[in-house]
Every structure is written in structure tokens, then in C-alpha cells.
Design an enzyme around this catalytic site. Structure first.
Site, PDB file in Angstrom:
ATOM      1  N   HIS A 144      -9.123  -0.465   0.823  1.00  0.00           N
ATOM      2  CA  HIS A 144      -9.801  -0.396  -0.220  1.00  0.00           C
ATOM      3  C   HIS A 144     -10.066  -1.583  -0.977  1.00  0.00           C
ATOM      4  CE1 HIS A 144     -10.216   3.904  -0.838  1.00  0.00           C
ATOM      5  NE2 HIS A 144     -10.834   3.604  -2.099  1.00  0.00           N
ATOM      6  N   HIS A 157     -17.445  -0.285  -0.892  1.00  0.00           N
ATOM      7  CA  HIS A 157     -16.790   0.462  -1.881  1.00  0.00           C
ATOM      8  C   HIS A 157     -15.860  -0.429  -2.928  1.00  0.00           C
ATOM      9  CE1 HIS A 157     -15.145   4.200  -3.297  1.00  0.00           C
ATOM     10  NE2 HIS A 157     -14.183   4.039  -2.903  1.00  0.00           N
ATOM     11  N   SER A 202      -4.633   1.178   0.784  1.00  0.00           N
ATOM     12  CA  SER A 202      -4.643   0.364  -0.683  1.00  0.00           C
ATOM     13  C   SER A 202      -4.105  -1.033  -0.027  1.00  0.00           C
ATOM     14  CB  SER A 202      -3.504   1.061  -1.406  1.00  0.00           C
ATOM     15  OG  SER A 202      -3.237  -0.035  -2.573  1.00  0.00           O
TER      16      SER A 202
END
EC number: 3.5.1.23
Length: 345
Positions: free
Chosen positions: A235, A126, A286
Site C-alpha cells: 500500500h 493507490h 501495509s
């Protein structure tokens, strides 16, 4: 630490996907005597590095102009002498059905019916900093001005090659599972929204994001380390939407650190040991550990992630002095725990 006892793999595509991975990492045998046939492989998937819009932030102005970290596909084959399963982690924002189907067709041309839709799983890390245009879907490819054949071809060929290399390296081996915890490497990017969950549910957890790292380790019957797959929720967006360099971001950087350590500083992609830092429950997680701040004042954003100034944006960053430093810091934090966990069995 016990070896992993694999469940029998069902020939139903609906039962493969993520549920199978969770079964794989959750079922331990009572003895470490079981042997499997295991193989690992890696191949480059970088594709065009200039003038192609990245996929992830969906900003048409974010076109590549060079390379920060090349992207790779890392493949792992597990065979219990009854059935065979392939897991691929690729440095990409996503992987669509079109790309997977093309990989399967490539494999069928070489191996016949050995590798199929139901026993090959392809998972993207990702990263938001790799070339787009390969999804063959209007919603995803519109920001890249449509389909980009060069991106698609590089992705498909790299994944295929990594599986071929894993196939060619298959040896008897054991599989182990370890667990660890990584702190100061991830935050909830929507903490106000998280508070809308029932208190009795929130009270079940120590943190508002998953801090756990789970690692699957492949060791040859001779004792030689072959590779690892680990899952940690974060992420790969340490490289922000102003970045114009192709990058595998923090988890890709962590893979490089592990492989260089194990392969005695061999060129990335050229060593025998393969380390995948794969995608997991990263949805609202995050790496920008300083949290959201107002662009000019530096003050905390409102609970609606807005700032008082008419043109003052709210965005998150950190922990480093810039995105390159932040990528390195987060990568090292994840790598350090993965490295310790590798010897903790």
C-alpha cells in the site's frame, strides 16, 4: 532471459483489465528474437495542492497544504504490428470510469479510433495522498465535498499527455521479464484475519503477504533502455492520515529514484526513461513494518486492533522515525530490487 511473447489482444473490454496484464507477464517466448513497437511517456498530474481533501483515508480534515512529491502518469505502448495496447500507471488513489472516458475522448480527437476503451488500461498506484474529487461518484467524492473540476482536469490531461508522449516515442524494441523478492518492505495489516484461511492454503506460501517483484523491461532494438513497469504488493500509505502534503508516496518515490538514476539526474518527468511502480495485489498489505501499536503505551494492539485506554488509538507505523523517513526507506527497498532485476536478464 527471454523476450515476452504477447498474446493477441481481444477487442472485448471484459477480457482486457487485469487478466490481460497477468497474461502479458506470464507468457514467455522460447527465443529473444521477437521485436515489438514500444513507446514510453510521462506527464504531470498533480492538480490543486491546497485546500482540496485527499482521497484514500476519507478524512475531511486531511486537506492539502503543499507538495512532498508531485504525481505523474506513466504510459507504455506495446504494438505487435497487429494490435496495440496501452498501459498507464498514474499516481492516484483510483481512476474512475469518468476519467477514463474523458481520456479516450481526448485521444479520439487526436488519433481517431487508434486508442479505445478496449485497448487502453489505466491503473492507479493507490496513493492516499493525492487530491480527490475526481471520481464522479457520491461514495468516493463525498469526503472531498463533491466533484473537484481542477483535480479531474489535471488527472485527465496528464494521462492524455503521457499517452501522447508514448505514442510519439514509439520505436522497435524488445520486452523482457525479471522476477525478484523484496523483504522487510511489507506486512499483512490483518494477520489475525489471515489465520482464518484454511491451514492447507496457508501452508502453500512462505509468507502471509506476497514478497515477489515482477518487472517488465522495455529495451529499444538499438539496445537503449526505454523503461520498466514493475509490480510489488504494498500500500502507498507510508504517508499517514496526518499528512497534508500531496505525495505519490513510497512507490512514486521509487519511480523517481529509478528515473533519476537512468536519466542522469534530469528533472523528474523530463527524462526519456520511464519507470512505473504499479499497483498489484496490495489489498491487505501495509508498508508500516513495525505493525500496529497502542498510541501511548507502545504495546501491541489486541487481536481486534483495540487498546485498553478509552482514548488510546491503535495504529501502525514504521520503519522510519517519521512518515517521510518511512516513505524513503520503503521506496529504496523496492527500488534496490528493481534496479538489480533490471540488469538480471
Amino acid at each position: 532471459m527471454n523476450s515476452l511473447k504477447l498474446p493477441q489482444l481481444q477487442r472485448s473490454s471484459s477480457r482486457i483489465k487485469w487478466g490481460l496484464i497477468f497474461l502479458l507477464i506470464g507468457m514467455l517466448a522460447p527465443t529473444a528474437s521477437s521485436l515489438y513497437n514500444v513507446g514510453v511517456g510521462i506527464a504531470d498530474t498533480t492538480g490543486p495542492v491546497a485546500e482540496v481533501v485527499f482521497m484514500g483515508y476519507a478524512q475531511m480534515s486531511q486537506k492539502g497544504s503543499g507538495v512532498h512529491l508531485r504525481t505523474f502518469a506513466r504510459s507504455f505502448i506495446i504494438d505487435d504490428d497487429v494490435q496495440r495496447f496501452v498501459f498507464v500507471s498514474v499516481d492516484s488513489a483510483m481512476v474512475g470510469h469518468g476519467a477514463k472516458n474523458a481520456v479516450i475522448r481526448n485521444l479520439e480527437a487526436i488519433y481517431g479510433n487508434l486508442y479505445r476503451e478496449d485497448n487502453v488500461m489505466i491503473s492507479a498506484t493507490h496513493t492516499h495522498s493525492s487530491p480527490g474529487g475526481f471520481m464522479m461518484d457520491v461514495l468516493f467524492d463525498i469526503s472531498t465535498y463533491g466533484f473537484i473540476k481542477e483535480s479531474f482536469t489535471a488527472l485527465v490531461n496528464g494521462i492524455t499527455k503521457s499517452i501522447q508522449r508514448a505514442h510519439d516515442s514509439i520505436v522497435p524494441g524488445k520486452i523482457f521479464i525479471t522476477h525478484g523478492e523484496v523483504l522487510e518492505a511489507n506486512i499483512n495489516r490483518s494477520p489475525f484475519a489471515y489465520l482464518n484461511n484454511p491451514k492447507e492454503e496457508r501452508d502453500k506460501y512462505k509468507y502471509d503477504v506476497d514478497k515477489g517483484l515482477t518487472q517488465m523491461q522495455f529495451i529499444a532494438a538499438t539496445g537503449e533502455p526505454l523503461g520498466v513497469i514493475n509490480w510489488f504488493a504494498v500500500h502507498p500509505t507510508s504517508m499517514n492520515n496526518t499528512n497534508h502534503l500531496v505525495s505519490s508516496d513510497n512507490v512514486g518515490y521509487a519511480s523517481v529514484l529509478f528515473e533519476k538514476r537512468m536519466n542522469k539526474n534530469a528533472l523528474v518527468g523530463k527524462g526519456k526513461f520511464v519507470a512505473a511502480f504499479a499497483s498489484t495485489n496490495l489489498g491487505d498489505v501495509s508498508p508500516n513494518t513495525r505493525g500496529p501499536k497502542c498510541e501511548f503505551s507502545g504495546k501491541a494492539c489486541s487481536d481486534k486492533y483495540t487498546c485498553p485506554g478509552k482514548k488510546e488509538m491503535c495504529f501502525a507505523s514504521g520503519p522510519g522515525k517519521d512518515m517521510f523517513d518511512s516513505t524513503k526507506i520503503i521506496a529504496n527497498k523496492i527500488f534496490d530490487e528493481a534496479w538489480v532485476s533490471f540488469f538480471d536478464f
